[in-house]
Design a protein around this motif. Sequence first.
Motif, PDB file in Angstrom:
ATOM      1  N   TYR A 183      -8.798 -13.017  -0.820  1.00 50.53           N
ATOM      2  CA  TYR A 183      -8.703 -12.186   0.377  1.00 50.53           C
ATOM      3  C   TYR A 183      -8.666 -10.701   0.044  1.00 50.53           C
ATOM      4  CZ  TYR A 183      -8.025 -16.106   3.630  1.00 50.53           C
ATOM      5  OH  TYR A 183      -8.211 -17.228   4.405  1.00 50.53           O
ATOM      6  N   GLY A 184      -8.570 -10.364  -1.237  1.00 50.23           N
ATOM      7  CA  GLY A 184      -8.813  -8.995  -1.681  1.00 50.23           C
ATOM      8  C   GLY A 184      -7.715  -7.973  -1.496  1.00 50.23           C
ATOM      9  N   TYR A 185      -6.517  -8.399  -1.082  1.00 49.83           N
ATOM     10  CA  TYR A 185      -5.433  -7.419  -0.886  1.00 49.83           C
ATOM     11  C   TYR A 185      -5.058  -6.847  -2.249  1.00 49.83           C
ATOM     12  CZ  TYR A 185      -1.737  -5.570   2.179  1.00 49.83           C
ATOM     13  OH  TYR A 185      -0.945  -4.759   2.960  1.00 49.83           O
ATOM     14  N   PRO A 186      -5.033  -5.505  -2.403  1.00 47.85           N
ATOM     15  CA  PRO A 186      -4.691  -4.909  -3.709  1.00 47.85           C
ATOM     16  C   PRO A 186      -3.363  -5.444  -4.225  1.00 47.85           C
ATOM     17  CG  PRO A 186      -5.486  -3.230  -2.201  1.00 47.85           C
ATOM     18  CD  PRO A 186      -5.317  -4.472  -1.390  1.00 47.85           C
ATOM     19  N   LYS A 187      -3.350  -5.895  -5.470  1.00 46.78           N
ATOM     20  CA  LYS A 187      -2.187  -6.601  -6.007  1.00 46.78           C
ATOM     21  C   LYS A 187      -0.914  -5.767  -5.980  1.00 46.78           C
ATOM     22  CE  LYS A 187      -4.534  -9.957  -8.984  1.00 46.78           C
ATOM     23  NZ  LYS A 187      -5.862  -9.795  -8.370  1.00 46.78           N
ATOM     24  N   GLU A 188      -1.014  -4.486  -6.342  1.00 54.82           N
ATOM     25  CA  GLU A 188       0.188  -3.648  -6.365  1.00 54.82           C
ATOM     26  C   GLU A 188       0.789  -3.531  -4.970  1.00 54.82           C
ATOM     27  OE1 GLU A 188       1.457   0.987  -7.250  1.00 54.82           O
ATOM     28  OE2 GLU A 188      -0.318   0.167  -8.231  1.00 54.82           O
ATOM     29  N   GLN A 189      -0.063  -3.322  -3.968  1.00 52.82           N
ATOM     30  CA  GLN A 189       0.427  -3.206  -2.590  1.00 52.82           C
ATOM     31  C   GLN A 189       0.933  -4.549  -2.075  1.00 52.82           C
ATOM     32  OE1 GLN A 189      -2.253  -0.958   0.056  1.00 52.82           O
ATOM     33  NE2 GLN A 189      -3.262  -0.142  -1.783  1.00 52.82           N
ATOM     34  N   ALA A 190       0.245  -5.632  -2.435  1.00 52.56           N
ATOM     35  CA  ALA A 190       0.680  -6.971  -2.012  1.00 52.56           C
ATOM     36  C   ALA A 190       2.061  -7.285  -2.580  1.00 52.56           C
ATOM     37  CB  ALA A 190      -0.334  -8.010  -2.473  1.00 52.56           C
ATOM     38  N   PRO A 215      -3.653 -11.919   5.667  1.00 50.85           N
ATOM     39  CA  PRO A 215      -4.784 -11.136   6.163  1.00 50.85           C
ATOM     40  C   PRO A 215      -5.845 -10.903   5.089  1.00 50.85           C
ATOM     41  CG  PRO A 215      -2.974  -9.681   5.599  1.00 50.85           C
ATOM     42  CD  PRO A 215      -2.468 -11.081   5.397  1.00 50.85           C
ATOM     43  N   ILE A 216      -7.073 -10.790   5.513  1.00 56.96           N
ATOM     44  CA  ILE A 216      -8.151 -10.362   4.617  1.00 56.96           C
ATOM     45  C   ILE A 216      -8.094  -8.836   4.532  1.00 56.96           C
ATOM     46  CG2 ILE A 216     -10.656 -10.268   4.297  1.00 56.96           C
ATOM     47  CD1 ILE A 216     -10.811 -12.947   5.827  1.00 56.96           C
ATOM     48  N   TRP A 217      -8.178  -8.298   3.341  1.00 57.63           N
ATOM     49  CA  TRP A 217      -8.109  -6.846   3.163  1.00 57.63           C
ATOM     50  C   TRP A 217      -9.381  -6.180   3.690  1.00 57.63           C
ATOM     51  CZ3 TRP A 217      -4.652  -3.252   2.279  1.00 57.63           C
ATOM     52  CH2 TRP A 217      -5.060  -1.986   1.851  1.00 57.63           C
ATOM     53  N   ARG A 218      -9.204  -5.250   4.624  1.00 55.11           N
ATOM     54  CA  ARG A 218     -10.329  -4.506   5.191  1.00 55.11           C
ATOM     55  C   ARG A 218     -10.106  -2.999   5.059  1.00 55.11           C
ATOM     56  NH1 ARG A 218      -9.822  -8.860   8.988  1.00 55.11           N
ATOM     57  NH2 ARG A 218     -11.711 -10.160   9.041  1.00 55.11           N
ATOM     58  N   GLY A 219      -9.447  -2.609   3.978  1.00 53.27           N
ATOM     59  CA  GLY A 219      -9.234  -1.185   3.745  1.00 53.27           C
ATOM     60  C   GLY A 219      -7.865  -0.683   4.133  1.00 53.27           C
ATOM     61  N   GLY A 220      -7.093  -1.510   4.812  1.00 56.37           N
ATOM     62  CA  GLY A 220      -5.724  -1.140   5.150  1.00 56.37           C
ATOM     63  C   GLY A 220      -5.517  -0.597   6.542  1.00 56.37           C
ATOM     64  N   HIS A 250      -6.367  -2.185   9.419  1.00 62.38           N
ATOM     65  CA  HIS A 250      -6.437  -3.253  10.413  1.00 62.38           C
ATOM     66  C   HIS A 250      -5.139  -4.080  10.433  1.00 62.38           C
ATOM     67  CE1 HIS A 250     -10.677  -2.218   9.793  1.00 62.38           C
ATOM     68  NE2 HIS A 250     -10.919  -2.743  10.988  1.00 62.38           N
ATOM     69  N   ASP A 251      -4.021  -3.398  10.345  1.00 65.32           N
ATOM     70  CA  ASP A 251      -2.685  -4.030  10.391  1.00 65.32           C
ATOM     71  C   ASP A 251      -2.457  -5.025   9.258  1.00 65.32           C
ATOM     72  OD1 ASP A 251      -1.784  -2.637  12.625  1.00 65.32           O
ATOM     73  OD2 ASP A 251      -2.564  -4.139  14.015  1.00 65.32           O
ATOM     74  N   GLU A 252      -3.151  -4.834   8.140  1.00 63.08           N
ATOM     75  CA  GLU A 252      -2.996  -5.787   7.034  1.00 63.08           C
ATOM     76  C   GLU A 252      -1.550  -5.855   6.536  1.00 63.08           C
ATOM     77  OE1 GLU A 252      -7.272  -4.189   6.275  1.00 63.08           O
ATOM     78  OE2 GLU A 252      -5.422  -3.536   7.245  1.00 63.08           O
ATOM     79  N   GLU A 253      -0.919  -4.683   6.377  1.00 66.41           N
ATOM     80  CA  GLU A 253       0.447  -4.671   5.858  1.00 66.41           C
ATOM     81  C   GLU A 253       1.406  -5.380   6.807  1.00 66.41           C
ATOM     82  OE1 GLU A 253       3.970  -1.528   4.561  1.00 66.41           O
ATOM     83  OE2 GLU A 253       1.888  -0.850   4.628  1.00 66.41           O
ATOM     84  N   LYS A 254       1.283  -5.106   8.098  1.00 64.14           N
ATOM     85  CA  LYS A 254       2.147  -5.747   9.095  1.00 64.14           C
ATOM     86  C   LYS A 254       1.951  -7.258   9.092  1.00 64.14           C
ATOM     87  CE  LYS A 254       3.062  -5.753  14.086  1.00 64.14           C
ATOM     88  NZ  LYS A 254       2.667  -5.158  15.393  1.00 64.14           N
TER      89      LYS A 254
END
Length: 332
Positions: free
Chosen positions: A121-128, A79-84, A86-90
């Motif tokens: 895609y900009g997903y924060p590295k720690e969270q990714a 997923p492209i990171w849109r602030g978290g 928009h179901d990015e984690e799922k």
Amino acid sequence: MPLEIVRNDITKMDVDAIVNAANSELHMGGGVCGAIFRAAGALELQEACNEIGHCEVGESVWTDGFQLQAKTIIHTVGPIWRGGSHDEEKLLHSCYVHSLETATSLNCESIAFPLISSGVYGYPKEQALQVAISAIHEFLMDHEMLVYLVVFDKQSFGFSEKLFNSIHQYIDENYVEEHNLNYSRNRAELQQEIQSQYHFEEESLHEIKRKSLVDVLGQIDESFSERLFYYIDEKGMTDVATYKKANLDRRLFSKIRNSPDYTPLKKTAIAFAIALELDLDETKDLLEKAGYTLSQSSKFDVIIQYFIKEENYNIYEINEALFAFDQLLLGA
């Protein structure tokens, strides 16, 4: 089999499958995707991707590895990171799950992942990183596969800054370089200590002589394996739960189970201590049976002590910390 974090070029990984962080159109892109296309042979790989045509976000498809050492490339769209919100984690979690399921269906025994979505895609590295480890951990609890999480350099690795600083402070307070150890005791003190030790050893030898051979043999310490399985029983753990929590290979565990005199590597012994959630004294006891100890002059040992004192027995988080401080990883 375990999860291992490695610093490498994913295109050079000698595994059954590597994972490409693809785009939905399966076109050659930049970053990891571009590197994989170039290493595999861009024309051949693009032709194979064109035949598939499309891949949804969170899903996966596969092609041959062509010129790579890996026989298979599994393409997944992060997923492209849109602030978290928009179901990015799922969706990111789904990338790992579907890729691992695809690898299983292809009878792969080993697979290498990049840190999906953490680049352009900009997903924060720690969270990714946390999503990746969580998804892989869930899979490994029910499957046997060697899984690599490949980062190209430290800038690509998302370890918690707060935890890093906490560990760094603990190291500063507890790590003692060997050449800085204080040997300033005077000569008389040293002579007295040597003399006392000599008398102690002399008395011990006389004591041993008074015992029969059977008595002496009866005092021999139990082996590492015996103490390990004592702790497994005491903690109410099963063999499978133990080696999986220790991030270890089933075959290595079987070797230890069937070889009473087996001496493991230090990092393997510590991995068992973490899996069994042993306290510091119990950990030192288990290590002693393998001929090891914990030292204040080893950063690896000090980091292990930090996590045990904090009662944090998450072996993946411990390995993240060890990786961040350029130390050997547990298990694997």
